[in-house]
Design a protein around this motif. Sequence first.
Motif, short mmCIF file in Angstrom:
data_model
loop_
_atom_site.label_atom_id
_atom_site.label_comp_id
_atom_site.label_asym_id
_atom_site.label_seq_id
_atom_site.Cartn_x
_atom_site.Cartn_y
_atom_site.Cartn_z
N SER A 7 38.32 40.60 33.24
CA SER A 7 39.28 39.49 33.27
C SER A 7 38.73 38.39 32.38
N GLU A 8 39.57 37.43 32.05
CA GLU A 8 39.13 36.29 31.25
C GLU A 8 39.16 35.05 32.12
N TYR A 9 38.06 34.27 32.07
CA TYR A 9 37.96 33.04 32.87
C TYR A 9 37.78 31.87 31.91
N ARG A 10 38.64 30.87 32.02
CA ARG A 10 38.56 29.67 31.18
C ARG A 10 38.03 28.50 32.01
N GLU A 11 37.50 27.51 31.32
CA GLU A 11 36.96 26.32 31.97
C GLU A 11 35.91 26.70 33.01
N VAL A 33 29.68 34.23 38.16
CA VAL A 33 30.07 34.51 39.53
C VAL A 33 31.32 33.69 39.83
N VAL A 34 32.22 34.30 40.59
CA VAL A 34 33.42 33.61 41.03
C VAL A 34 33.19 33.23 42.49
N SER A 35 33.36 31.93 42.79
CA SER A 35 33.16 31.42 44.13
C SER A 35 34.41 30.63 44.52
N GLY A 36 35.21 31.23 45.37
CA GLY A 36 36.47 30.59 45.74
C GLY A 36 37.38 30.49 44.52
N GLU A 37 37.80 29.29 44.19
CA GLU A 37 38.67 29.09 43.03
C GLU A 37 37.89 28.68 41.79
N THR A 39 34.74 29.32 38.88
CA THR A 39 33.92 30.32 38.21
C THR A 39 32.73 29.63 37.56
N PHE A 40 31.54 30.17 37.76
CA PHE A 40 30.31 29.59 37.23
C PHE A 40 29.61 30.56 36.30
N CYS A 41 29.04 30.01 35.22
CA CYS A 41 28.12 30.76 34.36
C CYS A 41 26.73 30.45 34.89
N LEU A 42 26.01 31.48 35.34
CA LEU A 42 24.68 31.28 35.90
C LEU A 42 23.60 31.28 34.83
#
Length: 87
Positions: A7-11, A33-37, A39-42
């Motif tokens: 999938s693609e995640y923006r912002e 990682v996606v946490s709730g609503e 998305t974080f780059c670790l």
Amino acid sequence: MLLQSSSEYREVAAAGPYGVKSLPPAGENAVGVVSGEKTFCLGVEIDPKGLQPGELVLFSSGGAKITLTRDGKIQMEGQVFINGAEQ
């Protein structure tokens, strides 16, 4: 920041240790990682080639680099500025 997998995640928000900020260049392999609503780059994939256990390198895409070696030395590469003045 954009994170893309199946999938693609923006912002995408960045996560890292306190006091350290970075914005990886486009195209780096990232761990997210996606946490709730949200998305974080670790972090991004690293190549530990040339590092000994216990060493740390800070670097930029422009070539500046600081290495903390396991024998207690600090190695610096690039132009050095202290309080805005070149040394």
